[in-house]
Design a protein around this motif. Structure first.
Motif, mmCIF file in Angstrom:
data_model
loop_
_atom_site.group_PDB
_atom_site.id
_atom_site.type_symbol
_atom_site.label_atom_id
_atom_site.label_comp_id
_atom_site.label_asym_id
_atom_site.label_seq_id
_atom_site.Cartn_x
_atom_site.Cartn_y
_atom_site.Cartn_z
ATOM 1 N N TRP A 46 47.760 38.722 45.789
ATOM 2 C CA TRP A 46 46.191 38.553 46.162
ATOM 3 C C TRP A 46 45.526 39.542 45.589
ATOM 4 O O TRP A 46 45.747 40.903 45.183
ATOM 5 N N GLY A 47 44.114 39.444 45.004
ATOM 6 C CA GLY A 47 43.288 39.901 44.415
ATOM 7 C C GLY A 47 43.410 39.907 42.886
ATOM 8 O O GLY A 47 44.153 39.104 42.309
ATOM 9 N N PRO A 48 42.427 40.303 42.238
ATOM 10 C CA PRO A 48 42.229 40.429 40.906
ATOM 11 C C PRO A 48 43.079 41.068 40.087
ATOM 12 O O PRO A 48 43.889 41.977 40.741
ATOM 13 N N GLU A 49 43.294 40.977 38.637
ATOM 14 C CA GLU A 49 44.376 41.713 37.934
ATOM 15 C C GLU A 49 44.017 43.322 38.123
ATOM 16 O O GLU A 49 42.902 43.817 38.096
ATOM 17 N N GLY A 50 44.980 43.787 38.297
ATOM 18 C CA GLY A 50 44.931 45.567 38.659
ATOM 19 C C GLY A 50 44.777 45.763 39.778
ATOM 20 O O GLY A 50 45.000 46.989 40.211
ATOM 21 N N PHE A 51 44.699 44.951 40.803
ATOM 22 C CA PHE A 51 44.266 45.228 42.236
ATOM 23 C C PHE A 51 45.506 45.201 43.074
ATOM 24 O O PHE A 51 46.732 44.450 42.504
ATOM 25 N N THR A 52 45.777 45.888 44.072
ATOM 26 C CA THR A 52 46.989 45.946 44.965
ATOM 27 C C THR A 52 46.511 45.546 46.499
ATOM 28 O O THR A 52 45.338 45.857 46.546
#
Length: 168
Positions: A46-52
């Motif tokens: 879940w989430g955009p690239e680079g997000f956790t």
């Protein structure tokens, strides 16, 4: 015929408050749908690239909620909250998404999962309460690109799961 006119009218009424993002994912619909139903999956993509994502609580059922934090690549934390409004496995999920349970700016999204040969077409149709909130989401939070990246993360995750299932 009257239903088609009604649909066209409602689309016109919300067009300036909408974001629609779609993607074809090379995996069966049931598996793509499952990636939305179990926190063990959601927290991995879940989430955009680079997000956790860190989940605080999760109950996937109509009226259930998902309370979580998105951690940005720059170290910024974003509190998030989703209430599952309607669930029709494996075809459709309707949800309300905001920063908190009582967020007056929460928006509604409907996700549809349609077979496309052996793949799945997912469409994320989001309607914001106002045009201004939609524009802010697009301009300040890059909602369209973020949505595309999120579906890209889903595609990579689910495609990998499907490959592992085949390899057994």
């Amino acid at each position: 015929m009257a239903e088609a006119r009604q649909d066209a009218r409602s689309e016109t009424v919300t067009a300036d408050r909408e974001i629609v993002i779609s993607r074809v994912i090379d995996a069966p619909r049931e598996l793509v749908f499952e990636a939305f139903t179990e926190v063990r999956h959601l927290s991995r993509w879940w989430g955009p690239e680079g997000f956790t994502t860190t989940t605080r609580s999760f109950a996937f059922r109509e009226g259930g909620e998902w309370d979580f934090v998105l951690h940005g690549p720059d170290g910024t934390d974003y509190s998030e909250w989703i209430r599952w409004l309607r669930i029709a496995p494996p075809e459709r999920i309707a949800l309300l998404h905001g920063e908190t349970r009582d967020d007056p700016n929460a928006f509604e999204s409907v996700l549809t999962f349609t077979p496309d040969g052996a793949a799945t077409r997912i469409v994320m149709h989001t309607v914001f309460p106002t045009k201004e909130l939609r524009d802010e989401a697009v301009e300040k939070y890059h909602a369209i690109e973020g949505g595309r990246q999120t579906l890209g993360n889903l595609a990579a995750y689910v495609t990998d799961l499907a490959r592992k299932e085949v390899e057994g």
